[in-house]
Design an enzyme around this catalytic site. Structure first.
Site, PDB file in Angstrom:
ATOM      1  CB  CYS A   1     -12.365 -26.086  -6.648  1.00  0.00           C
ATOM      2  SG  CYS A   1     -13.744 -27.111  -7.233  1.00  0.00           S
TER       3      CYS A   1
ATOM      4  CG  ASP B   1     -17.513 -23.882  -7.823  1.00  0.00           C
ATOM      5  OD1 ASP B   1     -17.913 -22.777  -8.257  1.00  0.00           O
ATOM      6  OD2 ASP B   1     -18.222 -24.630  -7.151  1.00  0.00           O
TER       7      ASP B   1
ATOM      8  NE  ARG C   1     -20.314 -21.969  -6.901  1.00  0.00           N
ATOM      9  CZ  ARG C   1     -21.024 -22.850  -6.185  1.00  0.00           C
ATOM     10  NH1 ARG C   1     -22.196 -22.487  -5.688  1.00  0.00           N
ATOM     11  NH2 ARG C   1     -20.565 -24.067  -5.971  1.00  0.00           N
TER      12      ARG C   1
ATOM     13  CG  HIS D   1     -14.762 -23.941  -3.130  1.00  0.00           C
ATOM     14  ND1 HIS D   1     -16.114 -23.975  -3.375  1.00  0.00           N
ATOM     15  CD2 HIS D   1     -14.204 -24.845  -3.971  1.00  0.00           C
ATOM     16  CE1 HIS D   1     -16.365 -24.852  -4.324  1.00  0.00           C
ATOM     17  NE2 HIS D   1     -15.225 -25.404  -4.705  1.00  0.00           N
TER      18      HIS D   1
ATOM     19  CB  CYS E   1     -16.578 -28.074  -2.684  1.00  0.00           C
ATOM     20  SG  CYS E   1     -15.589 -28.928  -3.925  1.00  0.00           S
TER      21      CYS E   1
END
Length: 324
Positions: free
Chosen positions: A155, A157, A159, A215, A218
Site C-alpha cells: 500500500c 500508506d 506507515r 495492512h 487501511c
C-alpha cells in the site's frame, strides 16, 4: 510445501475446467505469524483528523467530456490562456502561495518550523554517510544491474513502507505501491501501469516470488467497505480503483455482516490480499511461472497497531487428467 497454521483457517477454492478434466486448485493458508512486539496501544501518530485543511482553489475549472483526451501540449496551452485571461488574479495567487507555504511550515514537537527541503537533504546525507559509503561493494554491484528475488505489492500508506518493515536492502525487491495494495485483473488498457510492473518483474527480472502485503487501518479498504456504489461517486479515481477488491467486500459482508465497520475492515484487509493473489493468475506469464515452478505467490498482512506480521502461500497446481 510444509506450513504451520497458527491463526486463521484454511481457504480452498476448486474450479473444474470446462475443456478438460484437469482441476486447478487454489489453496490459501496462513504459514507464518511473527510477533514484533506486544504493545497493545496504537502509535501516537495515528489520527482521525486531517493535519491541515486543503485551501480553497483560486480557480474553479469547468469540466468537459473531452478534457481527458487533451495532449500534454494542449493542456499547457490551455493553462497559459487561462492565466492570461485571469491576469488580475496573479497578485492574489502569489499571496495565496505565500500563505500556504507559511501554513505548511508547521511547528514540530520542539517548537521549530518544519523545513521540508532541509529534512530531505539531511536524510540523503545520512543515507550516503551511513549506508552508501559504508557498503561500496553492494552499490558497485547494483550499478551493474538488478536481480531482485521478490516483487512486493504494498500500500502507498506512509506507515507501511515494506523496505522498512521487512528490512529489505537495495536490490532485494522490485516494489509496486498503490492505494490498498491492489493487483487488478489482466487488462492491457485499463490497468497497464500495474500490469507492466508485473510483466517486467516476472519476464525480465525473473523474480522468484510475488508477495502482496495488506495492512491494518487501511484507508483504501475502509473506502471499499464504505462507498455506496449506487451510481453516485465522490472521487475521481479512488472508488473505481478500490472496487477491484469488491469480491472481498462481498465475502466479508456475507460472513461477518452486522459486525462494526472496524471489524469488517480488518477482515477485508486480509481478504483483499487473497483477491489480488487470485487476480495474479489472470496474467499468462504468472500462470506459466507457477506451472513451471519458477514463481511462487504469497500474501502478507502487517498489523502496525499491534506489531505483527502474517505470511501465507497460494498453492497452484494441475491434477492428472481423468478419463471415464
Amino acid at each position: 510445501m510444509s506450513t504451520a497454521s497458527i491463526n486463521g483457517c484454511y481457504l480452498t477454492s476448486i474450479s473444474p475446467s470446462t475443456q478438460s478434466s484437469s482441476i486447478r486448485r487454489l489453496t490459501l493458508r496462513p504459514s507464518i505469524v511473527a510477533g514484533l512486539n506486544s504493545s497493545p496501544s496504537p502509535p501516537s501518530l495515528i489520527r482521525n483528523r486531517p493535519v491541515f485543511a486543503a485551501p480553497t482553489p483560486l480557480l474553479t475549472p469547468n469540466w468537459r467530456e473531452d478534457m481527458g483526451n487533451k495532449s500534454y501540449e494542449e493542456a499547457i496551452e490551455a493553462l497559459k490562456k487561462l492565466l492570461n485571461e485571469k491576469g488580475e488574479l496573479k497578485a492574489t495567487a502569489a499571496a495565496k502561495v505565500d500563505q500556504i507555504t507559511a501554513e505548511l511550515k508547521t511547528a514540530s514537537s520542539d517548537g521549530k518550523p518544519f523545513d521540508s527541503v532541509g529534512r530531505l537533504k539531511e536524510g540523503f546525507i545520512h543515507f550516503k554517510k551511513e549506508k552508501y559509503e559504508k557498503n561500496p561493494a553492494l552499490y558497485a554491484e547494483l550499478a551493474k544491474g538488478q536481480s531482485p528475488k521478490y516483487m512486493i505489492v504494498a500500500c502507498s500508506d506512509s506507515r507501511v513502507c515494506p523496505s522498512h518493515v521487512l528490512d529489505i536492502q537495495p536490490g532485494e525487491a522490485f516494489v509496486v505501491r498503490n492505494v490498498a495494495n491492489m493487483v487488478p485483473p489482466h487488462d492491457q488498457t485499463k490497468y497497464s501501469g500495474t500490469g507492466s510492473a508485473i510483466e517486467y518483474a516476472v519476464l525480465h527480472l525473473k523474480v522468484q516470488e510475488i508477495v502482496v502485503i495488506g495492512h491494518s487501518a487501511c484507508g483504501g479498504i475502509k473506502g471499499l467497505m464504505s462507498f455506496p456504489y449506487d451510481g453516485s461517486t465522490s472521487t475521481d479515481f479512488i472508488e473505481d480503483w478500490v472496487k477491484i477488491g469488491m469480491p472481498a467486500r462481498t465475502k466479508v459482508q456475507g460472513e461477518h455482516g452486522g459486525q462494526p465497520l472496524g471489524v469488517l475492515c480488518t477482515h477485508c484487509e486480509k481478504e483483499a490480499v487473497n483477491v489480488s493473489l487470485g487476480n495474479l493468475l489472470s496474467y499468462p506469464f504468472v500462470r506459466n511461472g507457477l506451472v513451471n515452478k519458477t514463481l511462487a505467490l504469497k500474501g502478507g498482512y502487517y498489523d502496525f497497531v499491534n506489531g505483527s506480521f502474517e505470511l501465507w502461500s497460494l498453492q497452484y497446481g494441475l491434477s492428472s487428467s481423468l478419463s471415464v
